[in-house]
Design a protein around this motif. Sequence first.
Motif, PDB file in Angstrom:
ATOM      1  N   SER A 223       0.837  -1.203   0.000  1.00 39.55           N
ATOM      2  CA  SER A 223       0.000   0.000   0.000  1.00 39.55           C
ATOM      3  C   SER A 223       0.867   1.247   0.000  1.00 39.55           C
ATOM      4  O   SER A 223       0.615   2.192  -0.755  1.00 39.55           O
ATOM      5  CB  SER A 223      -0.923  -0.002   1.224  1.00 39.55           C
ATOM      6  OG  SER A 223      -1.790  -1.105   1.202  1.00 39.55           O
ATOM      7  N   ALA A 239     -10.189  -3.178   2.507  1.00 42.13           N
ATOM      8  CA  ALA A 239     -10.868  -3.965   1.478  1.00 42.13           C
ATOM      9  C   ALA A 239     -10.331  -5.398   1.455  1.00 42.13           C
ATOM     10  O   ALA A 239     -11.090  -6.357   1.253  1.00 42.13           O
ATOM     11  CB  ALA A 239     -10.702  -3.316   0.114  1.00 42.13           C
ATOM     12  N   THR A 240      -9.038  -5.543   1.683  1.00 37.22           N
ATOM     13  CA  THR A 240      -8.442  -6.869   1.720  1.00 37.22           C
ATOM     14  C   THR A 240      -8.985  -7.679   2.893  1.00 37.22           C
ATOM     15  O   THR A 240      -9.338  -8.859   2.751  1.00 37.22           O
ATOM     16  CB  THR A 240      -6.910  -6.753   1.832  1.00 37.22           C
ATOM     17  OG1 THR A 240      -6.429  -5.946   0.751  1.00 37.22           O
ATOM     18  CG2 THR A 240      -6.254  -8.116   1.769  1.00 37.22           C
ATOM     19  N   LEU A 242     -11.849  -7.233   4.444  1.00 39.52           N
ATOM     20  CA  LEU A 242     -13.265  -7.520   4.214  1.00 39.52           C
ATOM     21  C   LEU A 242     -13.439  -8.655   3.213  1.00 39.52           C
ATOM     22  O   LEU A 242     -14.315  -9.514   3.376  1.00 39.52           O
ATOM     23  CB  LEU A 242     -13.982  -6.266   3.721  1.00 39.52           C
ATOM     24  CG  LEU A 242     -14.083  -5.128   4.745  1.00 39.52           C
ATOM     25  CD1 LEU A 242     -14.675  -3.878   4.099  1.00 39.52           C
ATOM     26  CD2 LEU A 242     -14.925  -5.551   5.944  1.00 39.52           C
ATOM     27  N   ALA A 243     -12.604  -8.679   2.182  1.00 40.93           N
ATOM     28  CA  ALA A 243     -12.671  -9.769   1.211  1.00 40.93           C
ATOM     29  C   ALA A 243     -12.298 -11.098   1.869  1.00 40.93           C
ATOM     30  O   ALA A 243     -12.927 -12.134   1.618  1.00 40.93           O
ATOM     31  CB  ALA A 243     -11.736  -9.488   0.029  1.00 40.93           C
ATOM     32  N   VAL A 286      -7.547  -3.713  -5.238  1.00 36.70           N
ATOM     33  CA  VAL A 286      -8.797  -4.440  -5.485  1.00 36.70           C
ATOM     34  C   VAL A 286      -8.483  -5.891  -5.870  1.00 36.70           C
ATOM     35  O   VAL A 286      -9.098  -6.838  -5.363  1.00 36.70           O
ATOM     36  CB  VAL A 286      -9.623  -3.747  -6.587  1.00 36.70           C
ATOM     37  CG1 VAL A 286     -10.851  -4.591  -6.933  1.00 36.70           C
ATOM     38  CG2 VAL A 286     -10.047  -2.348  -6.138  1.00 36.70           C
ATOM     39  N   SER A 289      -7.299  -7.795  -2.912  1.00 36.16           N
ATOM     40  CA  SER A 289      -8.432  -8.165  -2.059  1.00 36.16           C
ATOM     41  C   SER A 289      -9.140  -9.404  -2.578  1.00 36.16           C
ATOM     42  O   SER A 289      -9.486 -10.311  -1.810  1.00 36.16           O
ATOM     43  CB  SER A 289      -9.417  -6.997  -1.970  1.00 36.16           C
ATOM     44  OG  SER A 289      -8.808  -5.864  -1.385  1.00 36.16           O
TER      45      SER A 289
END
Length: 369
Positions: A223, A239-240, A242-243, A286, A289
């Motif tokens: 990141s 996002a990672t 949550l995925a 994205v 993720s």
Amino acid sequence: MGWAALSELVPYYPLYALLFLDTGLSQAQVSLLFAVWSVTGLLAEVPAGVLADRWSRRGVVVLAGVLQAAAFVVWTAAPAPWTFAVGFGVWGVSGALVSGASEALVYDGLAALGAEGSYARVNGWMTSAELLVQVPTAFAASALFALGGYAAVGWVSVAVCLAAAALALRFPEARGDAGDDEEEALREGLRDTLRRPGLRLTVLAVALLGGLDAVEEYFPVVSGDWGIPTAAVPLAVLATALAGAAGGALAGRAEGLPDRALPALLVAAGLLLGAAALWARPAALVAVSLFYGLYIMVLVVGEARLQHRITGPHRATVTSVAGLGIEIASLPVFAAWALAGAGGVAVVVLVVVPLVAAGLRSRVGQVAG
């Protein structure tokens, strides 16, 4: 699930790799620290499983939380390359203590209720809880860093680890008698793992899958490398998390997929990670993720199949043998990252697919452990 969530509510998690870099270490040196962590866990893994089977799985989980807090005390009180190495050594022992003990504790608790068939679903939801808690952890880490820098992040992390250890004191513990001799318990656990082909393959598959999770340590690093400011890194990697949580929550359903589906999902995950490495922009997170969500789904199914194929009093020991394999399998991941970044890890993911496929075949029967 409360303990699983609290044990991951550690503000250091999204920032400690950046702490190392900001202290002046190179990415190769950071990988070396991660290797120290893995080697320590490797040496402690199987003895920790024997201790859990012989003494108390609950007690071992409590001790693990106290040791992790001690590691963070060292980092926070005197941040320097040598203290980072010492802290990782202590944390490595902590991780070894909790790995086999926690899975055995949960599985035997379900078995005592006649609900062992629910292990994949329960373990998947626990994994989801551990990942979802990264949302408040990210906000807490960002706020604490803004208020008091790495010191504030570190001391709050110490407090959280001690709180998780205190909560673990309330765990119920249901298991059979492991016998009276620790050396014999170790021999039996290793013998059960090595002499039965079906269990051997499953242990190998779980070890290879678990080793790939070492890539998570680099999510904050990529990141930052891909243009995200340090203060925003914890939020950028949400996002990672949550995925991954979604993948864990779906693992119960994924356990019933055809044998060929799980390797296909792992191949797709590896290709996504490779594409992200080539893209190397903030938006590439994205793809990272999606990679992580697919990977966690396959990992949880693998962990469940391993537990289903173990019976008897040496569950934590056999699980720790898989944990030993995980520590060994994480070393090529660290090396691949040091040499070629995310693209190197993507290659490792694709290389292990055939062995994972063999070990996770659903037609491999349950064996004694």
